[in-house]
Write a protein that holds these residues in place. Structure first.
Motif, PDB file in Angstrom:
ATOM      1  N   LYS A  96       3.196   2.611   8.229  1.00  0.00           N
ATOM      2  CA  LYS A  96       1.898   1.981   8.003  1.00  0.00           C
ATOM      3  C   LYS A  96       1.410   1.395   9.315  1.00  0.00           C
ATOM      4  CE  LYS A  96      -0.549  -1.205   4.956  1.00  0.00           C
ATOM      5  NZ  LYS A  96      -0.427  -2.173   3.829  1.00  0.00           N
ATOM      6  N   LEU A 149      -2.120   7.280  -0.199  1.00  0.00           N
ATOM      7  CA  LEU A 149      -0.857   7.979  -0.359  1.00  0.00           C
ATOM      8  C   LEU A 149      -0.999   9.218  -1.231  1.00  0.00           C
ATOM      9  CD1 LEU A 149       2.111   7.936   0.380  1.00  0.00           C
ATOM     10  CD2 LEU A 149       2.547   6.505  -1.627  1.00  0.00           C
ATOM     11  N   LYS A 167       0.073   6.065   7.691  1.00  0.00           N
ATOM     12  CA  LYS A 167      -1.010   5.567   6.842  1.00  0.00           C
ATOM     13  C   LYS A 167      -1.898   4.629   7.661  1.00  0.00           C
ATOM     14  CE  LYS A 167      -1.795   3.576   2.233  1.00  0.00           C
ATOM     15  NZ  LYS A 167      -2.774   2.540   2.601  1.00  0.00           N
TER      16      LYS A 167
END
Length: 419
Positions: A96, A149, A167
């Motif tokens: 992330k 996701l 992400k």
């Protein structure tokens, strides 16, 4: 500790019914907790019996085996029913991006540069459908940037092993996206090799002895549309000579709508090597939009031949008259006959040369057409109308070639059925 408990008057109160006194050393008490009880009595009075061998530790159980009995190693094989079938079961992990993470911006800055793509062999694909088509065709992914996701979970699990998954916020993708409506996922792929690609079975089943040669085509939108038409018509391959826009530029990818993974594309070819990529006995035809006047001699520059609008016909004719009056030789100009595009020109494998609207087709293309017995294909337009768009002309010629091949196949079928 035991002395302190006795001082508090707790010695007569057992902690569990099976323990009758606390009057023992702390060391023995700790050892007792490590043992597996045979019988457990709960405060409610419920009694649970346990088998003596159920609590054996792995080490002790191994020691109790016979001296000649081999130890059984735990099996590493996963039963078929327990094979990973979901994204979570496969053990995939993603990073992330935290505030200040510049991985997306640094990659986007360089991957949109043609020199970088050619040097490092990396391309950028954007959008779920285009990425899915690329994975299905065998393209090798390196990095995926996504905002949700579920976009990653939609992709085949087996294609994501060893791929960096990052992400990021949707705002970051939107900042670097070339789409009007970003789809929230970008992928960095190794530049596909047409030899190693796996094209759809339906596409391979409908392949025709028809090719496209893009000559000095510099507009990304036109090239993308030509690739899309070539895939739709069933062309066997598309050749791009030096001077054409990069087929893997984001604008070309967007205009082609996945055609890159439906028809083989060979980039950056010299005219000397073009014949090596043509089937045996291929005839090369040059798209022409100015009729018989296209054979006029404007100058010795190759860029002056090919796509010439109707407004220049009188100028061409004027130059032709001046050259004839001056006795200038036109031996340098290949003599390529002009014919209408709707006359039969697919009796042999055919390659159609499409030139750019600005520079037109090259002299090399005319020489190749002359050497292979090809012709100029004229698409007549109403006088006063400017020349056709390169992509539009290519679409007309390709689907006309497809029509002619279908008619020939039907005729051959009728002849065989009625000997």
């Amino acid at each position: 500790m035991a002395a302190r408990l006795r001082g508090l008057g707790w010695a007569a109160r057992p902690l569990l019914p099976v323990v009758h006194t606390w009057d023992f050393h702390a060391q023995r008490w700790v050892r007792a907790l490590r043992r597996s009880p045979v019988r457990v009595v709960f405060p409610s009075g419920q009694v649970v019996e346990r088998k003596p061998g159920s609590g054996k530790q792995p080490g002790r159980a191994a020691a109790e085996t016979g001296p000649h009995e081999p130890r059984r190693k735990p099996s590493l094989q996963v039963p078929p029913s327990q094979t990973p079938c979901t994204w979570e079961d496969s053990g995939l992990r993603y990073d992330k991006a935290l505030p200040g993470d510049r991985r997306l911006s640094s990659v986007m800055t360089i991957v949109k540069s043609r020199p970088f793509r050619e040097k490092h062999g990396k391309i950028l694909l954007e959008g779920r459908r285009l990425i899915a088509d690329a994975l299905k065709a065998g393209a090798v992914p390196k990095v995926f940037f996504f905002s949700r996701l579920e976009y990653i979970k939609e992709l085949p699990i087996d294609k994501l092993k060893g791929v960096s998954l990052i992400k990021v916020k949707f705002e970051e993708i939107k900042e670097w996206s070339d789409l009007v409506t970003p789809q929230g996922i970008m992928g960095i792929f190794a530049k596909p090799d047409h030899v190693k690609m796996t094209y759809p079975e339906t596409q391979l089943h409908h392949l025709l002895p028809l090719l496209v040669i893009c000559d000095n085509l510099r507009d990304p939108g036109n090239l993308g549309t030509i690739l899309r038409s070539a895939a739709g018509a069933g062309c066997s391959k598309v050749l791009l000579t030096k001077g054409c826009v990069d087929a893997w530029e984001p604008k070309v990818l967007r205009a082609a709508m996945g055609a890159h993974f439906q028809v083989p594309i060979i980039n950056n070819l010299d005219w000397e090597t073009v014949p090596d990529h043509l089937p045996t006995d291929t005839r090369v035809y040059v798209a022409d939009n100015c009729g018989l006047y296209a054979q006029a001699n404007m100058s010795s520059k190759a860029i002056d031949h090919g796509w010439v609008c109707d407004q220049q016909l009188s100028k061409l004719h004027k130059y032709e008259e001046e050259d004839l009056e001056a006795g200038a030789s036109k031996a340098w100009l290949p003599e390529v006959e002009v014919q209408s595009y709707d006359l039969d020109w697919t009796e042999a494998p055919a390659a159609v040369v499409i030139g750019g609207e600005t520079h037109g087709v090259s002299l090399e293309s005319l020489q190749l057409a002359e050497s292979t017995g090809g012709k100029r294909l004229l698409i007549p337009v109403v006088p006063g109308v400017d020349s056709l768009n390169s992509a539009m002309a290519a679409s007309i010629l390709l689907f006309e070639g497809k029509r002619q091949l279908r008619v020939r196949a039907e005729h051959v079928g009728r002849v065989r059925s009625h000997p």
